[in-house]
Design a protein around this motif. Structure first.
Motif, PDB file in Angstrom:
ATOM      1  N   TRP A  93      41.973  40.281  19.777  1.00 22.34           N
ATOM      2  CA  TRP A  93      41.989  38.820  19.606  1.00 22.34           C
ATOM      3  C   TRP A  93      43.193  38.172  20.271  1.00 22.34           C
ATOM      4  O   TRP A  93      43.088  37.085  20.836  1.00 22.34           O
ATOM      5  N   PHE A  94      44.373  38.802  20.212  1.00 19.82           N
ATOM      6  CA  PHE A  94      45.567  38.216  20.796  1.00 19.82           C
ATOM      7  C   PHE A  94      45.586  38.350  22.317  1.00 19.82           C
ATOM      8  O   PHE A  94      46.422  37.740  22.991  1.00 19.82           O
ATOM      9  N   ALA A  97      42.974  35.330  23.297  1.00 18.91           N
ATOM     10  CA  ALA A  97      43.359  34.007  22.793  1.00 18.91           C
ATOM     11  C   ALA A  97      43.990  33.122  23.868  1.00 18.91           C
ATOM     12  O   ALA A  97      43.682  31.918  23.951  1.00 18.91           O
ATOM     13  N   CYS A 126      43.670  28.244  15.731  1.00 19.44           N
ATOM     14  CA  CYS A 126      44.212  29.359  14.949  1.00 19.44           C
ATOM     15  C   CYS A 126      44.518  30.556  15.844  1.00 19.44           C
ATOM     16  O   CYS A 126      45.552  31.209  15.697  1.00 19.44           O
ATOM     17  N   LEU A 127      43.629  30.858  16.786  1.00 19.35           N
ATOM     18  CA  LEU A 127      43.856  31.989  17.689  1.00 19.35           C
ATOM     19  C   LEU A 127      45.051  31.749  18.602  1.00 19.35           C
ATOM     20  O   LEU A 127      45.876  32.648  18.815  1.00 19.35           O
ATOM     21  N   GLY A 130      48.274  31.718  16.388  1.00 17.16           N
ATOM     22  CA  GLY A 130      48.493  33.064  15.845  1.00 17.16           C
ATOM     23  C   GLY A 130      49.011  34.028  16.895  1.00 17.16           C
ATOM     24  O   GLY A 130      49.875  34.854  16.617  1.00 17.16           O
ATOM     25  N   ALA A 131      48.470  33.931  18.121  1.00 15.29           N
ATOM     26  CA  ALA A 131      48.943  34.800  19.204  1.00 15.29           C
ATOM     27  C   ALA A 131      50.394  34.501  19.552  1.00 15.29           C
ATOM     28  O   ALA A 131      51.182  35.422  19.834  1.00 15.29           O
ATOM     29  N   ARG A 134      52.529  35.996  16.834  1.00 17.72           N
ATOM     30  CA  ARG A 134      52.589  37.447  17.000  1.00 17.72           C
ATOM     31  C   ARG A 134      53.533  37.832  18.131  1.00 17.72           C
ATOM     32  O   ARG A 134      54.296  38.804  18.014  1.00 17.72           O
ATOM     33  N   ALA A 155      44.953  36.526  12.640  1.00 13.11           N
ATOM     34  CA  ALA A 155      45.411  35.298  13.286  1.00 13.11           C
ATOM     35  C   ALA A 155      45.566  34.170  12.283  1.00 13.11           C
ATOM     36  O   ALA A 155      46.503  33.371  12.362  1.00 13.11           O
ATOM     37  N   GLU A 156      44.653  34.113  11.302  1.00 12.26           N
ATOM     38  CA  GLU A 156      44.720  33.046  10.307  1.00 12.26           C
ATOM     39  C   GLU A 156      45.930  33.198   9.391  1.00 12.26           C
ATOM     40  O   GLU A 156      46.467  32.211   8.883  1.00 12.26           O
ATOM     41  N   TYR A 159      49.006  32.195  11.528  1.00 14.31           N
ATOM     42  CA  TYR A 159      48.988  30.733  11.720  1.00 14.31           C
ATOM     43  C   TYR A 159      49.722  30.032  10.585  1.00 14.31           C
ATOM     44  O   TYR A 159      50.398  29.020  10.808  1.00 14.31           O
ATOM     45  N   ARG A 162      53.651  29.696  10.938  1.00 13.35           N
ATOM     46  CA  ARG A 162      54.076  29.194  12.243  1.00 13.35           C
ATOM     47  C   ARG A 162      55.328  28.342  12.158  1.00 13.35           C
ATOM     48  O   ARG A 162      56.091  28.248  13.135  1.00 13.35           O
TER      49      ARG A 162
END
Length: 439
Positions: A93-94, A97, A126-127, A130-131, A134, A155-156, A159, A162
């Protein structure tokens, strides 16, 4: 020396261009001699050691674009390829994103991307965020186990943290993974960490450790419990949760007192506090200007040591029509206080000692602020068991109760404390500190 010789062109060559016209006029307005003599130009070479070349300033800085957040395996994709990766969720996902941000720069809107890939606008945001969170955790050299916990999802959760600093993000992420928090739990934790510094001055604030996410969360629950009447089921539930997540012993004791009441030892200590003879006051803005009488005292900083306190003037008094203060010796620093009775009662030997942090000085709960301790140097002998005296310990100067000093066999100190003064503060209208502040 360098010799240069320059010779003009021969007349035979120039004659082709300088033939006179029939009217006798030359075609060129400027004429040159037919046979010019050669001329010599001389230049002296200056040794390199004597020449002073101007300092070169490299003002040109080539543009270096920021590194692309897109993984190398996706950087060669065209628009159609990016959309295909997002639609099929190809990769971690990261990794995919950043492709969403790349499509934004190409003119795509969140609704268009949702229509093409099936990723909603909320999930897109969110993606992306979140990335980024990370990446900041990875760059902070966090534990590999923590980074691996967010490889296939989360990711959520990232988020929600943040708004925290990088150090706080790492601590919060570890706490979230360790306790298996969901999105709401991560949201409450981030809010507790962010809100804690703004609650300075609330009851029990100093009992919790700001550097520990568990203590921050415990304080938020502890504070919420005080919003409900006692006893009540909701208040008890909040306190039980606060006690469960508290990390430090001080935090557990603070929550335990609110939940179960004081222990016999703490109750006895509180009864002992009721007979304290040292008033603690907070100076108000403009209070000195509005006072009917004032007292002037020499000031010493605690960092200057015992010698400086002993050197301060012992006798000083005001006199004359204008109340001019005269001292037995010159002194650099003075303070003017309202004519409070404990200060006025010190006729000789009064001095004010300033401290930068009350937590290192007072034997009760401090507020992490500067204070000024007014003491009577004429009363150096420890006599009153219920009084407080300024003594020198291995950690510096601090206040000790007379009964404690007598148990230790201490008979003499720097002086008896008559008043503790706190600086004025906008958010504090209380002139007298409550007995609850004493520990």
């Amino acid at each position: 020396m360098l010799s240069l010789t320059a010779t003009t062109l021969k007349p035979s060559i120039l004659s082709l261009f300088t033939q006179p016209k029939p009217n006798g006029l030359s075609p060129h307005p400027i004429t040159r001699p037919a046979n010019p003599s050669p001329f010599t130009v001389s230049a002296n070479l200056i040794p390199a050691s004597n020449r002073q070349a101007p300092a070169k300033q490299n003002l040109y800085q080539p543009f270096r674009p920021p590194p692309s957040p897109i993984p190398p395996k996706f950087r060669s994709l065209d628009t159609a390829g990016k959309i295909e990766v997002l639609a099929d969720r190809m990769g971690l996902w990261f990794e995919y994103a950043p492709l969403i941000s790349s499509l934004y720069t190409e003119g795509f809107t969140p609704p268009t991307i949702e229509e093409l890939t099936g990723i909603s606008g909320v999930e897109q945001n969110c993606l992306i965020v979140g990335a980024q969170v990370r990446d900041s955790i990875v760059q902070s050299n966090a534990k590999p186990e923590l980074i691996a916990a967010f490889e296939t999802g989360g990711a959520e959760l990232l988020y929600e943290i943040r708004r925290l600093s990088t150090v706080q993000r790492v601590a919060a992420a570890e706490y979230i993974v360790e306790h298996g928090f969901d999105t709401k739990g991560a949201h409450d934790l981030a809010r507790a960490i962010k809100d804690y510094p703004h609650r300075r001055g609330d009851k029990g604030w100093e009992e919790f450790d700001y550097n520990l996410p568990g203590d921050c969360l415990s304080f938020m629950l502890y504070r919420k419990s005080r919003e409900h009447r006692s006893p009540s089921e909701l208040r008890t539930t909040l306190l039980e949760q606060a006690f469960e997540v508290a990390v430090t012993e001080k935090a557990k004791k603070a929550v335990g007192r609110e939940l179960h009441g004081y222990s016999d030892e703490e109750r006895a200590k509180e009864e002992e506090v009721k007979i304290i003879r040292v008033p603690v006051v907070r100076l108000k803005f403009g209070e000195v200007a509005g006072a009917s009488s004032v007292v002037v005292l020499p000031v010493c900083e605690a960092e200057e040591g015992v010698g400086k306190i002993n050197e301060a003037p012992m006798e000083f008094e005001s006199g004359g029509e204008f109340g001019v203060v005269e001292a037995e010796k010159e002194w650099r620093r003075w303070v003017v206080l309202p004519g409070w009775d404990p200060v006025v009662a010190v006729r000789r030997g009064g001095v004010a000692v300033s401290f930068r942090d009350d937590r290192k000085v007072l034997p009760w709960n401090g507020k992490e602020e500067a204070i000024m301790v007014v003491m009577d140097r004429e009363k150096k002998t420890v006599e009153a068991e219920d009084g407080y005296y300024l003594v020198v310990t291995g950690d510096g100067m601090k206040l000790e109760r007379g009964s404690v000093l007598k148990e230790r066999g201490v008979e003499e100190c720097l002086g008896m404390v008559v008043l503790v003064v706190r600086p004025p503060r906008d958010d504090d209208d209380e002139w007298q500190i409550n007995d609850d502040e004493w520990d």
